[in-house]
Design a protein around this motif. Structure first.
Motif, PDB file in Angstrom:
ATOM      1  N   GLY A  16       8.115   5.319  -7.854  1.00  0.00           N
ATOM      2  CA  GLY A  16       7.473   4.184  -6.467  1.00  0.00           C
ATOM      3  C   GLY A  16       9.285   3.319  -5.865  1.00  0.00           C
ATOM      4  N   SER A  17      10.310   3.724  -5.795  1.00  0.00           N
ATOM      5  CA  SER A  17      11.778   3.120  -5.406  1.00  0.00           C
ATOM      6  C   SER A  17      11.574   2.381  -4.059  1.00  0.00           C
ATOM      7  CB  SER A  17      12.910   4.364  -5.721  1.00  0.00           C
ATOM      8  OG  SER A  17      12.581   5.194  -4.986  1.00  0.00           O
ATOM      9  N   ARG A  18      10.621   3.659  -2.849  1.00  0.00           N
ATOM     10  CA  ARG A  18      10.985   3.205  -1.493  1.00  0.00           C
ATOM     11  C   ARG A  18       9.750   1.875  -1.374  1.00  0.00           C
ATOM     12  NH1 ARG A  18       7.209   3.882   1.403  1.00  0.00           N
ATOM     13  NH2 ARG A  18       5.971   4.621   0.960  1.00  0.00           N
ATOM     14  N   ARG A  19      10.099   1.036  -0.364  1.00  0.00           N
ATOM     15  CA  ARG A  19       9.739  -0.384  -0.508  1.00  0.00           C
ATOM     16  C   ARG A  19       7.739   0.131   0.624  1.00  0.00           C
ATOM     17  NH1 ARG A  19      11.759  -4.946   2.967  1.00  0.00           N
ATOM     18  NH2 ARG A  19      10.437  -6.393   1.615  1.00  0.00           N
ATOM     19  N   PRO A  20       7.249  -0.602  -0.485  1.00  0.00           N
ATOM     20  CA  PRO A  20       6.007   0.223   0.314  1.00  0.00           C
ATOM     21  C   PRO A  20       5.673  -0.687   2.029  1.00  0.00           C
ATOM     22  CG  PRO A  20       5.383  -1.537  -1.639  1.00  0.00           C
ATOM     23  CD  PRO A  20       6.573  -2.155  -1.130  1.00  0.00           C
ATOM     24  N   LEU A  21       4.482  -0.617   2.984  1.00  0.00           N
ATOM     25  CA  LEU A  21       3.989  -1.318   4.239  1.00  0.00           C
ATOM     26  C   LEU A  21       5.373  -1.279   4.959  1.00  0.00           C
ATOM     27  CD1 LEU A  21       1.701  -3.503   2.286  1.00  0.00           C
ATOM     28  CD2 LEU A  21       1.688  -2.307   3.544  1.00  0.00           C
ATOM     29  N   GLU A  22       6.537  -0.392   5.115  1.00  0.00           N
ATOM     30  CA  GLU A  22       7.334  -0.808   5.842  1.00  0.00           C
ATOM     31  C   GLU A  22       7.385   0.638   6.963  1.00  0.00           C
ATOM     32  OE1 GLU A  22      11.338  -0.562   3.661  1.00  0.00           O
ATOM     33  OE2 GLU A  22      11.583  -2.315   3.765  1.00  0.00           O
ATOM     34  N   ARG A  23       6.590   0.952   7.171  1.00  0.00           N
ATOM     35  CA  ARG A  23       6.032   2.517   8.149  1.00  0.00           C
ATOM     36  C   ARG A  23       5.652   1.503   8.985  1.00  0.00           C
ATOM     37  NH1 ARG A  23       4.837   7.231   4.173  1.00  0.00           N
ATOM     38  NH2 ARG A  23       4.088   6.049   2.788  1.00  0.00           N
ATOM     39  N   GLU A  24       5.407   1.762  10.323  1.00  0.00           N
ATOM     40  CA  GLU A  24       4.405   1.181  10.942  1.00  0.00           C
ATOM     41  C   GLU A  24       2.923   1.855  10.387  1.00  0.00           C
ATOM     42  OE1 GLU A  24       2.442  -1.259  14.474  1.00  0.00           O
ATOM     43  OE2 GLU A  24       5.015  -0.728  13.687  1.00  0.00           O
ATOM     44  N   VAL A  25       2.686   2.365  10.770  1.00  0.00           N
ATOM     45  CA  VAL A  25       1.091   3.121  10.280  1.00  0.00           C
ATOM     46  C   VAL A  25       1.706   3.470   8.785  1.00  0.00           C
ATOM     47  CG1 VAL A  25      -0.717   4.867  10.248  1.00  0.00           C
ATOM     48  CG2 VAL A  25       0.198   4.205  12.271  1.00  0.00           C
ATOM     49  N   PRO A  26       0.738   3.322   7.709  1.00  0.00           N
ATOM     50  CA  PRO A  26       0.793   2.790   6.365  1.00  0.00           C
ATOM     51  C   PRO A  26      -0.012   3.996   5.524  1.00  0.00           C
ATOM     52  CG  PRO A  26      -0.047   0.829   7.127  1.00  0.00           C
ATOM     53  CD  PRO A  26       0.102   1.143   8.021  1.00  0.00           C
ATOM     54  N   VAL A  27       0.065   4.246   4.894  1.00  0.00           N
ATOM     55  CA  VAL A  27      -0.589   5.870   4.117  1.00  0.00           C
ATOM     56  C   VAL A  27      -1.420   4.893   3.001  1.00  0.00           C
ATOM     57  CG1 VAL A  27      -0.015   7.645   2.620  1.00  0.00           C
ATOM     58  CG2 VAL A  27       1.090   7.473   4.717  1.00  0.00           C
TER      59      VAL A  27
ATOM     60  N   ARG B  49       3.346 -11.074   2.874  1.00  0.00           N
ATOM     61  CA  ARG B  49       2.682 -10.996   1.619  1.00  0.00           C
ATOM     62  C   ARG B  49       2.416  -9.910   0.753  1.00  0.00           C
ATOM     63  NH1 ARG B  49      -2.565 -15.115   3.106  1.00  0.00           N
ATOM     64  NH2 ARG B  49      -3.568 -14.947   1.441  1.00  0.00           N
ATOM     65  N   ALA B  50       1.064  -8.437   1.401  1.00  0.00           N
ATOM     66  CA  ALA B  50       1.777  -8.099   0.339  1.00  0.00           C
ATOM     67  C   ALA B  50       2.009  -7.168   0.267  1.00  0.00           C
ATOM     68  CB  ALA B  50       0.672  -7.179   1.562  1.00  0.00           C
ATOM     69  N   ARG B  51       2.997  -7.331   0.493  1.00  0.00           N
ATOM     70  CA  ARG B  51       4.772  -6.931  -0.521  1.00  0.00           C
ATOM     71  C   ARG B  51       4.808  -7.604  -1.544  1.00  0.00           C
ATOM     72  NH1 ARG B  51       6.671  -4.186   5.056  1.00  0.00           N
ATOM     73  NH2 ARG B  51       7.653  -6.417   5.081  1.00  0.00           N
ATOM     74  N   ALA B  52       4.694  -8.775  -1.426  1.00  0.00           N
ATOM     75  CA  ALA B  52       5.327 -10.490  -2.552  1.00  0.00           C
ATOM     76  C   ALA B  52       3.905  -9.532  -3.402  1.00  0.00           C
ATOM     77  CB  ALA B  52       5.130 -11.318  -2.218  1.00  0.00           C
ATOM     78  N   LEU B  53       3.029  -9.620  -3.075  1.00  0.00           N
ATOM     79  CA  LEU B  53       1.762  -9.146  -4.217  1.00  0.00           C
ATOM     80  C   LEU B  53       2.069  -7.931  -5.115  1.00  0.00           C
ATOM     81  CD1 LEU B  53      -0.685 -10.091  -5.440  1.00  0.00           C
ATOM     82  CD2 LEU B  53      -1.848  -8.521  -3.523  1.00  0.00           C
ATOM     83  N   ALA B  54       2.526  -6.847  -4.395  1.00  0.00           N
ATOM     84  CA  ALA B  54       2.724  -5.227  -4.792  1.00  0.00           C
ATOM     85  C   ALA B  54       3.439  -5.766  -5.714  1.00  0.00           C
ATOM     86  CB  ALA B  54       3.054  -4.503  -3.454  1.00  0.00           C
ATOM     87  N   ALA B  55       5.480  -6.262  -5.487  1.00  0.00           N
ATOM     88  CA  ALA B  55       6.600  -6.176  -6.573  1.00  0.00           C
ATOM     89  C   ALA B  55       5.839  -6.742  -7.817  1.00  0.00           C
ATOM     90  CB  ALA B  55       7.544  -7.347  -5.134  1.00  0.00           C
ATOM     91  N   GLN B  56       5.071  -7.607  -8.052  1.00  0.00           N
ATOM     92  CA  GLN B  56       4.506  -8.353  -9.474  1.00  0.00           C
ATOM     93  C   GLN B  56       3.782  -7.263  -9.815  1.00  0.00           C
ATOM     94  OE1 GLN B  56       1.853 -12.061  -8.959  1.00  0.00           O
ATOM     95  NE2 GLN B  56       3.007 -11.798  -6.590  1.00  0.00           N
ATOM     96  N   GLY B  57       3.238  -5.627  -9.624  1.00  0.00           N
ATOM     97  CA  GLY B  57       2.925  -4.983 -10.302  1.00  0.00           C
ATOM     98  C   GLY B  57       3.346  -4.391 -11.186  1.00  0.00           C
ATOM     99  N   PRO B  58       4.840  -4.100 -11.326  1.00  0.00           N
ATOM    100  CA  PRO B  58       5.504  -4.090 -12.308  1.00  0.00           C
ATOM    101  C   PRO B  58       5.511  -4.475 -13.213  1.00  0.00           C
ATOM    102  CG  PRO B  58       6.065  -3.032 -10.037  1.00  0.00           C
ATOM    103  CD  PRO B  58       5.452  -3.879  -9.659  1.00  0.00           C
TER     104      PRO B  58
END
Length: 388
Positions: free
Chosen positions: A227-238, A356-365
């Protein structure tokens, strides 16, 4: 049916191995050799379920302790997810091969400690398919035995329905009476068992109150690399969802929301099925958001893997489970709460407030490294194994 069952019992007891193989659908060439015995003072055997690869993962965690060697055995179903195992055994061989069972009967008492998983027998039908008979037999030979419960083996449906309004264990589901009876029987046997008992997730502490939580283990570094790529940077997220059991995960309750948002061009929904376990890091690494489950109120291996990969995990997790996780980890569980009714609003908020969502995801690891990378599980096992 009675005649058929009697014939099967006689075949298990009396038939020679080649005939037994024909009757029960295995090849004698599939009977695996006995694995090496660990050359350590403390020797741990974990068997036979290995659900989500946890028997193997706990064995590796235990080996972090001084003087401990471990072997996990797992019966393997054709077409299963092929989780790693030290000693994979075809299910038909495990259940019916007298040659394999006798070999393992001679092998298992050479371990100092044994953990029996999910109320399943270690030796197939050799001792009546009864793990508690096996446990008493091993204890009489000086082996210390513990039990570990994984989930549906001990989760009582009637209790779960009281706690979770969307419980999948409804009275009209054909499997619910089977699971209710199974859980009640296993709980009664555990009450009479005088060895340690572990559970793999904190919600199960309600079903086995004297148990200790043995956290599930994931390879945190492997998933972090995926998961090295930051999440939620694409306009349409997967947005990915892997319904290993669609009823348990609540797939049918959330897919209308996902399909509607996808039709509006707001996200790309990927339902993940039939993917081998070794390819799942790639799947989660390509996602921005992972939806776990929405009916059980728990989190397990899949959520830990997604958190370790730095993905935003959305799921329904009960307050009881969140409190236990917070107490154990010293930090909040970084899973965004949602129910089927709130999921659309939660996803729209994620899209509107991506930082805000990315900050929460970043706490996961960090959360996974704290509680689910194997060190904490080794600490829990240390007392049972008599090491420090």
């Amino acid at each position: 049916m009675v005649v058929k069952d009697l014939a099967a019992q006689l075949a298990r007891r009396l038939a020679p191995e080649p005939l037994r193989a024909r009757l029960f659908g295995y090849d004698v060439r599939e009977i695996p050799h006995t694995p090496p015995l660990p050359a350590t003072p403390v020797r741990l055997y974990i068997a036979p379920a290995n659900f989500a690869g946890q028997g193997f993962a706990w064995a590796r965690a235990a080996e972090r302790l001084p003087g401990v060697g471990a072997v996990n055995m797992a019966f393997v179903r054709k077409g299963g997810f092929a989780f790693p195992a030290d000693d994979p055994v075809p299910e038909a061989v495990y259940g019916h091969s007298r040659r394999w069972q006798l070999r393992r009967r001679a092998f298992v008492p050479r371990f100092s400690h044994v953990i029996i998983e999910a109320g399943r027998p270690l030796l197939g039908h050799l001792m009546g398919a009864d793990p508690f008979t096996e446990a008493a037999w091993l204890a009489s030979r000086g082996v210390r035995v513990a039990m570990v419960c994984h989930g549906s083996d001990i989760r009582l449906p009637s209790r779960h329905r009281e706690l979770e309004p969307l419980s999948p264990l409804t009275e009209d589901w054909e499997l619910t009476p089977v699971l209710e009876r199974q859980a009640l029987e296993l709980a009664a046997r555990i009450d009479d068992f005088d060895g340690p008992v572990f559970v793999s997730t904190p919600d199960l502490l309600l079903d086995v109150r004297r148990a200790r939580w043995l956290p599930v283990v994931v390879d945190a570094e492997r998933w972090a690399a995926a998961g090295s790529r930051r999440p939620l940077e694409r306009e349409v997220p997967v947005v990915a969802h892997a319904p290993s059991s669609s009823r348990i995960k609540g797939t049918e309750l959330i897919e209308p929301v996902l399909e509607s948002l996808a039709a509006r061009g707001l996200l790309e929904y990927r339902r993940v099925e039939g993917v081998p376990a070794e390819r799942m890091p790639e799947v989660y690494g390509e996602a921005d958001v992972v939806l776990d489950q929405f009916r059980i109120g728990n989190y397990g291996v899949a959520a830990c893997e997604a958190m370790a990969a730095g993905r935003l995990v959305i799921s329904h997790v009960s307050e009881l489970v969140r409190a236990k996780a917070r107490e154990a980890a010293g930090r909040d569980l970084p899973i965004l709460e949602a129910t089927p009714d709130s999921l659309e609003a939660v996803l729209l908020e994620v899209l509107a407030e991506r930082d805000r969502a990315r900050a929460l995801a970043a706490q996961g690891p960090a959360f996974v490294r704290t509680l689910h990378d194997g060190d904490r599980s080794a600490e829990v096992l240390a007392e049972f194994l008599g090491v420090s």
